[in-house]
Design a protein around this motif. Structure first.
Motif, short mmCIF file in Angstrom:
data_model
loop_
_atom_site.label_atom_id
_atom_site.label_comp_id
_atom_site.label_asym_id
_atom_site.label_seq_id
_atom_site.Cartn_x
_atom_site.Cartn_y
_atom_site.Cartn_z
N GLY A 22 -88.53 -12.96 -118.61
CA GLY A 22 -87.27 -13.45 -118.05
C GLY A 22 -87.15 -14.96 -118.11
O GLY A 22 -86.03 -15.50 -118.11
N LEU A 23 -88.27 -15.67 -118.19
CA LEU A 23 -88.19 -17.12 -118.31
C LEU A 23 -87.59 -17.53 -119.65
O LEU A 23 -87.01 -18.61 -119.77
CB LEU A 23 -89.59 -17.75 -118.15
CG LEU A 23 -90.20 -17.62 -116.75
CD1 LEU A 23 -91.62 -18.17 -116.75
CD2 LEU A 23 -89.34 -18.33 -115.72
N LYS A 24 -87.70 -16.67 -120.65
CA LYS A 24 -87.10 -16.95 -121.96
C LYS A 24 -85.72 -16.29 -122.10
O LYS A 24 -84.81 -16.88 -122.66
CB LYS A 24 -88.04 -16.47 -123.06
CG LYS A 24 -89.32 -17.27 -123.10
CD LYS A 24 -90.22 -16.84 -124.20
CE LYS A 24 -91.49 -17.69 -124.15
NZ LYS A 24 -92.47 -17.29 -125.10
N LYS A 25 -85.60 -15.07 -121.62
CA LYS A 25 -84.32 -14.35 -121.65
C LYS A 25 -84.08 -13.76 -120.27
O LYS A 25 -84.80 -12.87 -119.84
CB LYS A 25 -84.36 -13.22 -122.70
CG LYS A 25 -84.42 -13.71 -124.11
CD LYS A 25 -84.32 -12.54 -125.07
CE LYS A 25 -84.34 -13.03 -126.50
NZ LYS A 25 -84.24 -11.91 -127.43
N PHE A 44 -79.75 -20.49 -112.54
CA PHE A 44 -79.10 -19.73 -111.48
C PHE A 44 -77.62 -19.46 -111.73
O PHE A 44 -77.00 -18.76 -110.96
CB PHE A 44 -79.31 -20.43 -110.13
CG PHE A 44 -80.72 -20.32 -109.64
CD1 PHE A 44 -81.15 -19.18 -108.99
CD2 PHE A 44 -81.62 -21.35 -109.84
CE1 PHE A 44 -82.45 -19.07 -108.55
CE2 PHE A 44 -82.92 -21.25 -109.40
CZ PHE A 44 -83.33 -20.10 -108.76
N GLY A 45 -77.08 -19.98 -112.78
CA GLY A 45 -75.69 -19.70 -113.11
C GLY A 45 -75.52 -18.37 -113.83
O GLY A 45 -74.41 -17.87 -113.96
N ASP A 46 -76.60 -17.79 -114.27
CA ASP A 46 -76.56 -16.53 -115.02
C ASP A 46 -76.39 -15.34 -114.08
O ASP A 46 -77.03 -15.26 -113.02
CB ASP A 46 -77.86 -16.39 -115.82
CG ASP A 46 -77.78 -15.30 -116.87
OD1 ASP A 46 -76.80 -14.53 -116.88
OD2 ASP A 46 -78.72 -15.22 -117.68
N LYS A 47 -75.55 -14.38 -114.46
CA LYS A 47 -75.31 -13.20 -113.64
C LYS A 47 -76.55 -12.33 -113.51
O LYS A 47 -76.74 -11.66 -112.50
CB LYS A 47 -74.15 -12.39 -114.22
CG LYS A 47 -72.81 -13.06 -114.09
CD LYS A 47 -71.71 -12.21 -114.69
CE LYS A 47 -70.39 -12.96 -114.62
NZ LYS A 47 -69.30 -12.19 -115.22
N LYS A 48 -77.39 -12.32 -114.52
CA LYS A 48 -78.61 -11.50 -114.48
C LYS A 48 -79.57 -12.00 -113.39
O LYS A 48 -80.27 -11.22 -112.77
CB LYS A 48 -79.33 -11.51 -115.83
CG LYS A 48 -78.52 -10.95 -116.96
CD LYS A 48 -78.37 -9.46 -116.82
CE LYS A 48 -77.64 -8.93 -118.05
NZ LYS A 48 -77.35 -7.54 -117.96
N ILE A 49 -79.57 -13.30 -113.16
CA ILE A 49 -80.41 -13.87 -112.11
C ILE A 49 -79.92 -13.39 -110.75
O ILE A 49 -80.72 -12.98 -109.90
CB ILE A 49 -80.40 -15.42 -112.15
CG1 ILE A 49 -80.91 -15.93 -113.49
CG2 ILE A 49 -81.17 -16.00 -110.99
CD1 ILE A 49 -82.36 -15.67 -113.74
N TRP A 50 -78.62 -13.40 -110.56
CA TRP A 50 -78.07 -12.95 -109.28
C TRP A 50 -78.26 -11.46 -109.08
O TRP A 50 -78.48 -11.00 -107.96
CB TRP A 50 -76.60 -13.37 -109.15
CG TRP A 50 -76.52 -14.84 -108.97
CD1 TRP A 50 -76.16 -15.78 -109.91
CD2 TRP A 50 -76.89 -15.57 -107.80
NE1 TRP A 50 -76.27 -17.04 -109.38
CE2 TRP A 50 -76.71 -16.94 -108.08
CE3 TRP A 50 -77.35 -15.21 -106.54
CZ2 TRP A 50 -76.98 -17.94 -107.15
CZ3 TRP A 50 -77.61 -16.21 -105.61
CH2 TRP A 50 -77.42 -17.55 -105.92
N LEU A 51 -78.21 -10.69 -110.15
CA LEU A 51 -78.51 -9.27 -110.06
C LEU A 51 -79.96 -9.06 -109.63
O LEU A 51 -80.26 -8.22 -108.77
CB LEU A 51 -78.25 -8.57 -111.40
CG LEU A 51 -78.62 -7.09 -111.48
CD1 LEU A 51 -77.79 -6.28 -110.50
CD2 LEU A 51 -78.46 -6.59 -112.91
N ALA A 52 -80.86 -9.85 -110.19
CA ALA A 52 -82.28 -9.77 -109.81
C ALA A 52 -82.48 -10.16 -108.35
O ALA A 52 -83.27 -9.53 -107.63
CB ALA A 52 -83.12 -10.66 -110.72
N ILE A 53 -81.76 -11.18 -107.88
CA ILE A 53 -81.88 -11.61 -106.48
C ILE A 53 -81.38 -10.52 -105.54
O ILE A 53 -82.03 -10.21 -104.53
CB ILE A 53 -81.12 -12.94 -106.27
CG1 ILE A 53 -81.83 -14.08 -107.00
CG2 ILE A 53 -80.97 -13.24 -104.78
CD1 ILE A 53 -81.05 -15.38 -107.04
N ILE A 54 -80.26 -9.92 -105.86
CA ILE A 54 -79.71 -8.84 -105.02
C ILE A 54 -80.67 -7.64 -105.01
O ILE A 54 -80.95 -7.06 -103.96
CB ILE A 54 -78.30 -8.43 -105.51
CG1 ILE A 54 -77.32 -9.56 -105.21
CG2 ILE A 54 -77.85 -7.13 -104.86
CD1 ILE A 54 -75.97 -9.41 -105.88
#
Length: 167
Positions: free
Chosen positions: A28-31, A73-83
């Motif tokens: 995830g650090l790369k993608k 943190f602007g990526d939607k996938k990051i916020w999905l992971a946080i949720i």
């Protein structure tokens, strides 16, 4: 995890979920599309084994701190992971601090012995009879440290007879 599962050891699932979460975190650090998978595997790991709750949360926290600048943190996938992580983590934290695991920890902890510090009091009484100076070495802090060190090194002992046969 296959080696552990053959012997029906309790930690067999955590031996699978934790490395998978770590693998997907590094990917995830790369993608960033791999971060939700890391959150899923680490989240499931929280429910596999008691030690995994502490270790996974601590490890994930330090991994996030270590790679803070690499996470976008602007990526939607990051916020999905946080949720997703919050969905798994909040019930665990509530059980720990809300009475469940926290009560169990208090019952078996070194900080709450079953004899209610009777051994420490006895050591202090014995040391007063001989020499008043060692009373500073016989207190709760030194007792906890002594028990911790003995318990820690007992894991490396090859003497299994005393535990199994009660000797």
């Amino acid at each position: 995890h296959l080696v552990f599962s053959r012997g029906a050891i309790e930690a067999n699932l955590t031996a699978f979920f934790f490395p998978m979460g770590f693998y997907f975190f590094l990917r995830g650090l790369k993608k960033s599309k791999y971060f939700p998978l890391a959150a899923l595997f680490w989240g499931l790991n929280l429910y596999t084994y008691h030690s995994a709750r502490f270790f996974t949360l601590l490890f994930a926290f330090f991994m996030i701190l270590w790679s803070w600048k690499k996470i976008h943190f602007g990526d939607k996938k990051i916020w999905l992971a946080i949720i997703l992580a919050l969905i798994f983590v909040l019930p665990v934290l509530l059980s720990i601090f809300g009475g469940g695991a926290g009560k169990r920890f208090g019952d078996v902890s070194l900080f709450n012995p079953t004899d209610k510090w009777k051994e420490v009091t006895q050591r202090q009484s014995e040391s007063l009879l001989i020499d008043p100076l060692p009373i500073f070495l016989n207190n709760k802090a030194t007792w906890i440290a002594d028990k911790f060190v003995k318990n820690y090194f007992s894991y490396f002992s090859l003497d299994f007879s005393s535990d199994f046969f009660g000797n």
